[in-house]
Enzyme design. Structure first.
Site, PDB file in Angstrom:
ATOM      1  CB  CYS A   1      -0.946   0.101   1.185  1.00 42.10           C
ATOM      2  SG  CYS A   1      -2.052  -1.285   1.346  1.00 42.10           S
TER       3      CYS A   1
ATOM      4  NE  ARG B   1       4.573   1.906  -0.452  1.00 37.21           N
ATOM      5  CZ  ARG B   1       5.689   1.563   0.155  1.00 37.21           C
ATOM      6  NH1 ARG B   1       6.850   1.817  -0.422  1.00 37.21           N
ATOM      7  NH2 ARG B   1       5.680   0.978   1.318  1.00 37.21           N
TER       8      ARG B   1
ATOM      9  CD1 TRP C   1      -0.574  -6.049  -3.565  1.00 27.05           C
ATOM     10  CD2 TRP C   1      -0.405  -6.621  -1.396  1.00 27.05           C
ATOM     11  NE1 TRP C   1      -0.191  -7.371  -3.500  1.00 27.05           N
ATOM     12  CE2 TRP C   1      -0.078  -7.745  -2.187  1.00 27.05           C
ATOM     13  CE3 TRP C   1      -0.374  -6.752  -0.019  1.00 27.05           C
ATOM     14  CZ2 TRP C   1       0.277  -8.972  -1.632  1.00 27.05           C
ATOM     15  CZ3 TRP C   1      -0.020  -7.973   0.536  1.00 27.05           C
ATOM     16  CH2 TRP C   1       0.308  -9.068  -0.277  1.00 27.05           C
TER      17      TRP C   1
ATOM     18  CG  ASN D   1       2.371   0.652   3.969  1.00 28.55           C
ATOM     19  OD1 ASN D   1       3.531   1.005   3.929  1.00 28.55           O
ATOM     20  ND2 ASN D   1       2.011  -0.563   3.654  1.00 28.55           N
ATOM     21  N   GLY D   2       0.493  -1.236   6.216  1.00 22.54           N
ATOM     22  CA  GLY D   2       1.024  -2.159   7.218  1.00 22.54           C
ATOM     23  C   GLY D   2      -0.048  -3.145   7.626  1.00 22.54           C
TER      24      GLY D   2
ATOM     25  CD  GLU E   1      15.374 -12.794 -11.001  1.00 23.53           C
ATOM     26  OE1 GLU E   1      14.975 -13.375  -9.982  1.00 23.53           O
ATOM     27  OE2 GLU E   1      14.962 -11.673 -11.336  1.00 23.53           O
TER      28      GLU E   1
ATOM     29  CE  LYS F   1      11.766 -10.507 -12.655  1.00 19.98           C
ATOM     30  NZ  LYS F   1      12.697 -10.523 -11.576  1.00 19.98           N
TER      31      LYS F   1
ATOM     32  CD  GLU G   1       8.082 -10.766 -10.646  1.00 18.05           C
ATOM     33  OE1 GLU G   1       7.548 -10.301  -9.653  1.00 18.05           O
ATOM     34  OE2 GLU G   1       9.295 -10.631 -10.902  1.00 18.05           O
TER      35      GLU G   1
ATOM     36  CG  HIS H   1      17.620 -36.620  -8.533  1.00 19.00           C
ATOM     37  ND1 HIS H   1      18.103 -37.877  -8.254  1.00 19.00           N
ATOM     38  CD2 HIS H   1      18.688 -35.883  -8.927  1.00 19.00           C
ATOM     39  CE1 HIS H   1      19.407 -37.899  -8.458  1.00 19.00           C
ATOM     40  NE2 HIS H   1      19.786 -36.699  -8.865  1.00 19.00           N
TER      41      HIS H   1
ATOM     42  CE  LYS I   1      10.683  -2.558  -7.608  1.00 22.85           C
ATOM     43  NZ  LYS I   1      11.231  -3.591  -8.502  1.00 22.85           N
TER      44      LYS I   1
HETATM   45  O1  M6R Z   1      13.010  -4.890  -2.316  1.00 17.49           O
HETATM   46  P1  M6R Z   1      13.531  -6.272  -2.220  1.00 17.49           P
HETATM   47  O2  M6R Z   1      14.702  -6.530  -3.090  1.00 17.49           O
HETATM   48  O3  M6R Z   1      13.827  -6.669  -0.785  1.00 17.49           O
HETATM   49  O4  M6R Z   1      12.351  -7.195  -2.704  1.00 17.49           O
HETATM   50  C1  M6R Z   1      12.436  -8.588  -2.625  1.00 17.49           C
HETATM   51  C2  M6R Z   1      11.368  -9.278  -3.457  1.00 17.49           C
HETATM   52  O5  M6R Z   1      10.098  -8.935  -2.988  1.00 17.49           O
HETATM   53  C3  M6R Z   1      11.466  -8.894  -4.934  1.00 17.49           C
HETATM   54  O6  M6R Z   1      12.716  -9.200  -5.447  1.00 17.49           O
HETATM   55  C4  M6R Z   1      10.402  -9.641  -5.753  1.00 17.49           C
HETATM   56  O7  M6R Z   1      10.681 -10.992  -5.757  1.00 17.49           O
HETATM   57  C5  M6R Z   1      10.345  -9.073  -7.187  1.00 17.49           C
HETATM   58  N1  M6R Z   1       9.002  -8.754  -7.531  1.00 17.49           N
HETATM   59  C6  M6R Z   1      10.818 -10.039  -8.209  1.00 17.49           C
HETATM   60  O8  M6R Z   1      10.797  -9.486  -9.489  1.00 17.49           O
END
Ligand code: M6R
Length: 590
Positions: A2, A27, A74, A100-101, A467, A471, A474, A490, A585
């Site tokens: 948020c 956010r 969010w 926010n929280g 990674e 990507k 998500e 395995h 984010k």
């Molecule tokens: O701000 P941070 O690097 O601590 O965030 C960690 C993860 O939330 C962040 O990398 C998340 O996995 C991304 N959306 C991936 O693209």
């Protein structure tokens, strides 16, 4: 998650708040709302939907008044509905708050308050509005009511509150959620992130845990938990307004992918002495633990290989949400290296706090200057890659890797060699981006009907597989798994059938021959192989070409076409890569 913002000054608040909320959408973007104060009453509009959708429906920008608060949500507690959107009001509709929280004791507070108060949402947040109302009804000023309320809250919060009875002021408070005040000509701000008000001012004051800030049109005052005023000199925000705009690109993600050669060069601008001190302490530490989440954890996993291969320093990587469970093994002989773009990720903060309590030393690699993680670390290396707005981390990953390489080179006393080599890699990436900018969209289009992808790699490249898969999941909502290529047989090999896409990161390094054997095993079961390599192999049905580099740098050059692949896969499916569903984010909840 948020985003919250508040403005009080001599201009109409709503258009300013709306503009600020646009910068906070990273956010959260499932609901939005504004509340302003005018003629001693609260005007409020809010709904489920993106900011643009809510504004189109309700004309948020037309709310009258020169003071107001705004929110992008969010959802954590309560479905995505208009009534659960913020701001939330007290029973008399005189007090409005944004939050926010997470309020962990909201059930208990709601039970206590519900006999006297009418609740209109399912959120944890609404108890805050009613608690402030309780205290205000016994004669407390808004700031006193917010302070007394804060004492009753368990969990995390950044709150901004306005009251129709005290129209000339706004009160904000925080614990474990980011909050920053901005001092501008003709008005003042409070927000989750200074990016939201950078167009008006770069003079900022970080609000610390347990503090409360009172804003009027011409003054920003900070107070501690007991109501004692704190004097803090404002700092200058380190980012520029245009860094946080799309600069002509359709999506932030594409802009940020293309910025990576520059991100590497900027990440290399580290203070040599700081690097040497950090490197020495890493070498001396009895136990070194990396901790991070998501993409940042993948960077840490690669860092672990780099530290081992280049500097013979063994480290472990513990997922931040799990670090607390290893408390028994973390002590004053432990050095924790926390890796985080935002520096606000709740899991990281929580793990690091526990490690610190046990006496561990904390280093961090962070992008956001002045973030909570940066402020609680013993040493910080900043990524210097500018604001990253796209929810999918891209340039922060390459910047994190760059610093990890640089630290490893510094450990073997070859700082300058590290800088030189990484600069050369950044040039190769710039050339390769041009080539893959044309080739990768074609491959993504050819694969756009596939729903299950397996990413495989070995050794230092294994985390690149993870990674790349993250990507794709998500932003394109496609099931993908990343795993060490040797692990496939395995169990997961049972899922490979005719036409199953296997993305094999198979550069011409020490992992090449064995990865090729694993590729053969998948092909024998009908896999369609997308090879990411500097060598073209007959086993590849599709070839994503990467430049030839020294073996430790393959993760840097391999991940970028995989980011492009995910981006074009999302676009081919008509999805917005900057705003993937269910995500935000900055993950500021545990
Ligand atoms: O701000 P941070 O690097 O601590 O965030 C960690 C993860 O939330 C962040 O990398 C998340 O996995 C991304 N959306 C991936 O693209």
């Amino acid at each position: 998650m948020c985003g919250i913002v508040g403005y009080i000054g001599n201009q109409q608040a709503a258009p300013i708040l709306l503009n600020a909320l646009k910068k906070l959408e990273y956010r959260g973007y499932d609901s939005a709302g504004l509340a302003t104060i005018t003629d001693s009453h609260v005007c409020i509009k809010k709904d489920a939907g993106t900011l643009v959708e809510v504004n189109t429906k309700h004309q948020l920008n037309e709310l009258p008044g020169i003071a107001g608060i705004g929110h992008v949500r969010w959802a954590t507690h309560g479905a995505v509905t208009a009534s659960n959107a913020h701001p939330h009001l007290d029973c008399n509709q005189e007090i409005a708050i944004v939050h926010n929280g997470i309020i962990e004791n909201h059930q208990e507070l709601r039970s206590r308050l519900s006999a006297r108060h009418r609740f209109t949402s399912d959120t944890d947040t609404e108890v805050i509005a009613h608690l402030i109302e309780e205290y205000a009804s016994t004669g407390s000023s808004l700031e006193e009511a917010v302070r007394l309320t804060s004492r009753e809250l368990k969990g995390s919060y950044a709150i901004a509150a306005v009251s129709a009875k005290e129209p000339g002021k706004m009160v904000a408070a925080r614990k474990d959620s980011p909050l920053v005040a901005g001092i501008a000509n003709g008005g003042n701000f409070v927000a989750s992130d200074c990016l939201s008000f950078l167009e008006q001012t770069d003079r900022i004051i970080y609000v610390e845990d347990g503090e409360c800030v009172i804003l009027t049109g011409d003054k920003v005052s900070l107070f501690d938990n007991d109501g004692h005023e704190i004097k803090r000199t404002p700092s200058k925000a380190s980012w520029k307004v245009d860094e946080a705009t799309k600069q002509g690109y359709d999506f932030f993600m594409m802009k940020e992918i293309l910025e990576q050669p520059q991100a590497i060069r900027h990440a290399l601008m580290q203070d040599r002495t700081l690097m040497m001190e950090m490197a020495l302490e890493i070498l001396r530490a009895r136990q070194v633990l990396f901790t991070a989440c998501g993409t940042s954890r993948h960077a840490a996993l690669i860092g672990r290989y780099v530290f081992s291969r280049l500097s013979s320093k063994f480290c472990d990587v513990v997922m931040a949400s799990e670090l607390g469970y290893f408390s028994d093994s973390v002590d004053k002989n432990t050095l924790v290296i926390a890796v985080s773009q935002s520096g606000e990720t709740a899991d990281v903060m929580n793990g690091v706090k526990k490690a610190k309590e046990n006496g561990a030393t904390i280093f961090s690699l962070v992008n956001v200057v002045g973030s909570s993680l940066a402020r609680m670390s013993d040493r910080v290396a900043y990524l210097n890659c500018g604001p990253e707005i796209g929810v999918a981390a891209t340039k922060s990953f390459t910047a994190q890797l760059t610093i990890l390489y640089l630290l490893a080179y510094t450990m073997i006393n070859r700082f300058d060699q590290g800088v030189g080599q990484l600069n050369a890699v950044s040039d190769l990436i710039a050339d390769n981006l041009q080539h893959n900018g044309l080739e990768v969209p074609k491959i993504a289009n050819r694969m756009s009907r596939k729903n299950d992808f397996y990413y495989i790699a070995r050794g230092i490249n294994f985390a690149t597989a993870g990674e790349g898969a993250l990507k794709l999941k998500e932003i394109a909502y496609v099931h993908a798994e990343g795993m060490p290529a040797g692990e496939l047989k395995h169990g997961t090999l049972a899922l490979i059938t005719e036409g199953t896409p296997v993305v094999a990161i198979c550069p011409g390094d020490y992992t090449f021959d064995e990865t090729l054997s694993n590729i053969a095993e998948t092909k024998a079961r009908g896999a369609r192989v997308i090879g990411v390599s500097d060598r073209q192999e007959p086993a590849f049905d599709e070839w994503i070409e990467i430049p030839e580099v020294d073996e430790i740098f393959y993760p840097l050059v391999s991940i970028i076409p995989l980011q492009l692949f995910a981006y074009h896969s999302a676009v081919a499916r008509n999805l917005d890569p900057d705003k993937p569903r269910n995500l935000a984010k900055s993950v500021t909840v545990k």
